[in-house]
Write an enzyme that holds these catalytic residues in place. Structure first.
Site, PDB file in Angstrom:
ATOM      1  N   LYS A  13     -62.287 -72.747  66.887  1.00  0.00           N
ATOM      2  CA  LYS A  13     -62.423 -71.504  67.661  1.00  0.00           C
ATOM      3  C   LYS A  13     -63.439 -71.690  68.801  1.00  0.00           C
ATOM      4  CE  LYS A  13     -63.630 -69.047  64.012  1.00  0.00           C
ATOM      5  NZ  LYS A  13     -63.587 -70.092  62.973  1.00  0.00           N
ATOM      6  N   ARG A  88     -63.496 -60.326  61.098  1.00  0.00           N
ATOM      7  CA  ARG A  88     -63.394 -61.255  59.990  1.00  0.00           C
ATOM      8  C   ARG A  88     -63.052 -60.547  58.689  1.00  0.00           C
ATOM      9  NH1 ARG A  88     -66.731 -65.584  61.854  1.00  0.00           N
ATOM     10  NH2 ARG A  88     -67.027 -67.199  60.330  1.00  0.00           N
ATOM     11  N   ARG A 127     -69.546 -82.200  62.584  1.00  0.00           N
ATOM     12  CA  ARG A 127     -69.821 -81.417  63.789  1.00  0.00           C
ATOM     13  C   ARG A 127     -71.290 -81.520  64.197  1.00  0.00           C
ATOM     14  NH1 ARG A 127     -68.399 -75.191  63.993  1.00  0.00           N
ATOM     15  NH2 ARG A 127     -69.560 -75.186  62.039  1.00  0.00           N
ATOM     16  N   ARG A 160     -75.573 -77.981  62.048  1.00  0.00           N
ATOM     17  CA  ARG A 160     -75.780 -76.613  61.566  1.00  0.00           C
ATOM     18  C   ARG A 160     -76.133 -76.605  60.086  1.00  0.00           C
ATOM     19  NH1 ARG A 160     -70.983 -72.768  63.760  1.00  0.00           N
ATOM     20  NH2 ARG A 160     -71.038 -72.065  61.598  1.00  0.00           N
ATOM     21  N   ARG A 171     -67.729 -71.150  52.474  1.00  0.00           N
ATOM     22  CA  ARG A 171     -67.219 -70.494  53.684  1.00  0.00           C
ATOM     23  C   ARG A 171     -65.692 -70.468  53.671  1.00  0.00           C
ATOM     24  NH1 ARG A 171     -69.967 -74.151  57.807  1.00  0.00           N
ATOM     25  NH2 ARG A 171     -68.721 -73.063  59.372  1.00  0.00           N
TER      26      ARG A 171
HETATM   27  P1  AP5 Z   1     -65.474 -75.626  66.121  1.00  0.00           P
HETATM   28  O1  AP5 Z   1     -64.818 -75.347  67.424  1.00  0.00           O
HETATM   29  O2  AP5 Z   1     -66.947 -75.601  66.049  1.00  0.00           O
HETATM   30  O3  AP5 Z   1     -64.817 -74.705  64.979  1.00  0.00           O
HETATM   31  P2  AP5 Z   1     -64.967 -73.153  64.701  1.00  0.00           P
HETATM   32  O4  AP5 Z   1     -63.600 -72.642  64.384  1.00  0.00           O
HETATM   33  O5  AP5 Z   1     -65.723 -72.482  65.792  1.00  0.00           O
HETATM   34  O6  AP5 Z   1     -65.789 -73.217  63.350  1.00  0.00           O
HETATM   35  P3  AP5 Z   1     -67.106 -72.433  62.904  1.00  0.00           P
HETATM   36  O7  AP5 Z   1     -67.707 -73.208  61.768  1.00  0.00           O
HETATM   37  O8  AP5 Z   1     -67.985 -72.121  64.059  1.00  0.00           O
HETATM   38  O9  AP5 Z   1     -66.488 -71.163  62.352  1.00  0.00           O
HETATM   39  P4  AP5 Z   1     -67.124 -70.215  61.374  1.00  0.00           P
HETATM   40  O10 AP5 Z   1     -66.114 -69.142  61.451  1.00  0.00           O
HETATM   41  O11 AP5 Z   1     -67.412 -70.746  60.027  1.00  0.00           O
HETATM   42  O12 AP5 Z   1     -68.615 -69.975  61.972  1.00  0.00           O
HETATM   43  P5  AP5 Z   1     -69.243 -68.830  62.824  1.00  0.00           P
HETATM   44  O13 AP5 Z   1     -70.282 -69.415  63.676  1.00  0.00           O
HETATM   45  O14 AP5 Z   1     -68.206 -67.978  63.434  1.00  0.00           O
HETATM   46  O15 AP5 Z   1     -64.924 -77.060  65.626  1.00  0.00           O
HETATM   47  C1  AP5 Z   1     -65.376 -77.649  64.418  1.00  0.00           C
HETATM   48  C2  AP5 Z   1     -65.478 -79.180  64.582  1.00  0.00           C
HETATM   49  O16 AP5 Z   1     -64.170 -79.723  64.737  1.00  0.00           O
HETATM   50  C3  AP5 Z   1     -66.261 -79.616  65.838  1.00  0.00           C
HETATM   51  O17 AP5 Z   1     -67.012 -80.758  65.526  1.00  0.00           O
HETATM   52  C4  AP5 Z   1     -65.153 -79.937  66.870  1.00  0.00           C
HETATM   53  O18 AP5 Z   1     -65.565 -80.938  67.790  1.00  0.00           O
HETATM   54  C5  AP5 Z   1     -64.020 -80.422  65.967  1.00  0.00           C
HETATM   55  N1  AP5 Z   1     -62.692 -80.091  66.485  1.00  0.00           N
HETATM   56  C6  AP5 Z   1     -62.296 -78.890  67.024  1.00  0.00           C
HETATM   57  N2  AP5 Z   1     -60.994 -78.930  67.360  1.00  0.00           N
HETATM   58  C7  AP5 Z   1     -60.539 -80.182  67.014  1.00  0.00           C
HETATM   59  C8  AP5 Z   1     -59.249 -80.842  67.098  1.00  0.00           C
HETATM   60  N3  AP5 Z   1     -58.178 -80.213  67.613  1.00  0.00           N
HETATM   61  N4  AP5 Z   1     -59.163 -82.112  66.643  1.00  0.00           N
HETATM   62  C9  AP5 Z   1     -60.258 -82.741  66.125  1.00  0.00           C
HETATM   63  N5  AP5 Z   1     -61.489 -82.183  66.018  1.00  0.00           N
HETATM   64  C10 AP5 Z   1     -61.628 -80.922  66.447  1.00  0.00           C
HETATM   65  O19 AP5 Z   1     -69.962 -67.951  61.683  1.00  0.00           O
HETATM   66  C11 AP5 Z   1     -71.059 -68.463  60.975  1.00  0.00           C
HETATM   67  C12 AP5 Z   1     -71.566 -67.426  59.983  1.00  0.00           C
HETATM   68  O20 AP5 Z   1     -71.989 -66.235  60.681  1.00  0.00           O
HETATM   69  C13 AP5 Z   1     -70.538 -66.914  58.954  1.00  0.00           C
HETATM   70  O21 AP5 Z   1     -70.442 -67.769  57.856  1.00  0.00           O
HETATM   71  C14 AP5 Z   1     -71.121 -65.542  58.618  1.00  0.00           C
HETATM   72  O22 AP5 Z   1     -72.205 -65.670  57.733  1.00  0.00           O
HETATM   73  C15 AP5 Z   1     -71.673 -65.064  59.955  1.00  0.00           C
HETATM   74  N6  AP5 Z   1     -70.685 -64.293  60.709  1.00  0.00           N
HETATM   75  C16 AP5 Z   1     -70.191 -64.607  61.953  1.00  0.00           C
HETATM   76  N7  AP5 Z   1     -69.287 -63.689  62.338  1.00  0.00           N
HETATM   77  C17 AP5 Z   1     -69.206 -62.767  61.342  1.00  0.00           C
HETATM   78  C18 AP5 Z   1     -68.434 -61.596  61.155  1.00  0.00           C
HETATM   79  N8  AP5 Z   1     -67.543 -61.175  62.085  1.00  0.00           N
HETATM   80  N9  AP5 Z   1     -68.604 -60.900  59.998  1.00  0.00           N
HETATM   81  C19 AP5 Z   1     -69.482 -61.293  59.071  1.00  0.00           C
HETATM   82  N10 AP5 Z   1     -70.243 -62.404  59.176  1.00  0.00           N
HETATM   83  C20 AP5 Z   1     -70.103 -63.135  60.314  1.00  0.00           C
HETATM   84 MG    MG Z   2     -67.622 -71.520  65.965  1.00  0.00          MG
END
Ligand code: AP5
Ligand code: MG
Ligand code: ZN
Length: 217
Positions: A13, A88, A127, A160, A171
Site C-alpha cells: 500500500k 480498516r 522492509r 519498524r 497483524r
Molecule cells: P509496503 O508498501 O510498506 O506495504 P504496506 O501495505 O504499506 O504494509 P504496512 O505494513 O505498512 O501495512 P500495515 O497495514 O500493517 O501498516 P500501517 O502502517 O498501515 O511494502 C512492504 C514491503 O514489501 C516493503 O519492503 C516493499 O519494498 C516490499 N514490496 C512492496 N511491493 C512489492 C512487490 N510488488 N514486490 C516485491 N516487494 C514489494 O499500520 C500500522 C499500525 O497502525 C497498525 O497495525 C495499527 O496498529 C495502526 N493503524 C493504522 N491504521 C489504522 C486504522 N485505520 N485503524 C486502526 N489502527 C490503525
Molecule cells: Mg504502509
C-alpha cells in the site's frame, strides 16, 4: 480522485501510494504514518496509539475516525485524496461513507492489493523505511543505493518495531478478522478494484493507474 488503498500488511500500500499520489497529485494519507509521527513527537495521540501498534492490534475506531475526519477537512484534500490503511474495520468504513456524504463527496474507487500471506511475511521482515521521509525499501527486492541511507533524502533507514515475526503474525490475524470483511463491503458498493499484488512493483503500479484511468473516464 478520492481513493482508498486496501490490502493486508505488506501488500504494498505504502509503496504504491508514494507513486499514485504523485501521478494524480493527491495527498497520501496514511494513518499508520500519522501514528508513527505522533509517537516520534511524543504527542498525546502517540501515547494512545503506541501500545496497540507495538502489539500489532488496531487503534480503537473512535481515535482513528477522529484523526481522519480532521485530516479530510484540510484544503489540500479538496481536489482528491489517497487513503492508505484507512478504513480498516466496517465501522470505520461506515463513518467514512457518512463523513463524505455529509460533505457532498464520495469515493472514486477502492484499490484492493491482493497478496498471499506467505509472501507478506518475507516482505515485512525485509522492509526498511526512511525515518525522515517515510520512503519504503526492501533489503532484497528494493534496496537503497547506499545501505542504510535513503535515496531520496539521505535519511536513516530503520526497521519498524512491528516488523518482527511474532507481531507480523498478529497483524495478519487482525487483518483477517477485522479488515478482510471490507473487501465484501466495497464489492457490494461497486467500488472494489482488485489488483494482483504479487508481481513486480512497477507492474502492479501500471495496472492500478490503467484501471483508475478507465474508471475515471
Ligand atoms: P509496503 O508498501 O510498506 O506495504 P504496506 O501495505 O504499506 O504494509 P504496512 O505494513 O505498512 O501495512 P500495515 O497495514 O500493517 O501498516 P500501517 O502502517 O498501515 O511494502 C512492504 C514491503 O514489501 C516493503 O519492503 C516493499 O519494498 C516490499 N514490496 C512492496 N511491493 C512489492 C512487490 N510488488 N514486490 C516485491 N516487494 C514489494 O499500520 C500500522 C499500525 O497502525 C497498525 O497495525 C495499527 O496498529 C495502526 N493503524 C493504522 N491504521 C489504522 C486504522 N485505520 N485503524 C486502526 N489502527 C490503525
Ligand atoms: Mg504502509
Ligand atoms: Zn527519505
Amino acid at each position: 480522485m478520492n481513493l482508498v488503498l486496501l490490502g493486508p500488511p505488506g501488500a504494498g500500500k505504502g509503496t504504491q501510494a508514494e507513486r499514485i499520489s504523485k501521478e494524480f497529485q493527491i495527498p497520501h494519507i496514511s494513518t499508520g504514518d500519522m501514528f508513527r509521527e505522533a509517537i516520534k513527537n511524543r504527542t498525546a495521540l502517540g501515547a494512545q496509539a503506541e501500545k496497540y501498534m507495538a502489539a500489532g492490534e488496531l487503534v480503537p475506531d473512535e481515535i482513528v475516525i477522529g484523526i481522519v475526519a480532521e485530516r479530510l477537512t484540510q484544503p489540500d484534500t479538496a481536489g482528491g485524496f489517497l487513503l492508505d490503511g484507512f478504513p480498516r474495520t466496517v465501522p470505520q468504513a461506515q463513518a467514512l461513507d457518512k463523513f463524505l456524504e455529509e460533505n457532498g463527496r464520495s469515493l472514486t474507487a477502492v484499490v484492493n492489493i491482493e497478496v498471499d500471506p506467505e509472501i507478506l511475511v518475507a516482505r515485512l521482515s525485509g522492509r526498511r523505511v526512511c525515518a525522515t521521509c517515510g520512503a519504503v525499501y526492501h533489503v532484497a527486492t528494493k534496496p537503497s543505493k547506499e545501505p542504510g541511507i535513503c535515496d531520496l533524502c539521505r535519511g536513516e533507514l530503520i526497521h519498524r518495531t512491528d516488523d518482527q515475526e511474532a507481531t507480523i503474525k498478529n497483524r495478519l490475524a487482525v487483518y483477517h478478522a477485522q479488515t478482510a470483511p471490507l473487501v465484501q463491503y466495497y464489492r457490494e458498493s461497486g467500488l472494489l478494484l482488485p489488483v494482483n499484488g504479487e508481481r513486480a512493483i512497477d507492474e502492479v503500479y501500471q495496472e492500478i493507474v490503467r484501471e483508475l484511468r478507465n474508471r475515471d473516464r
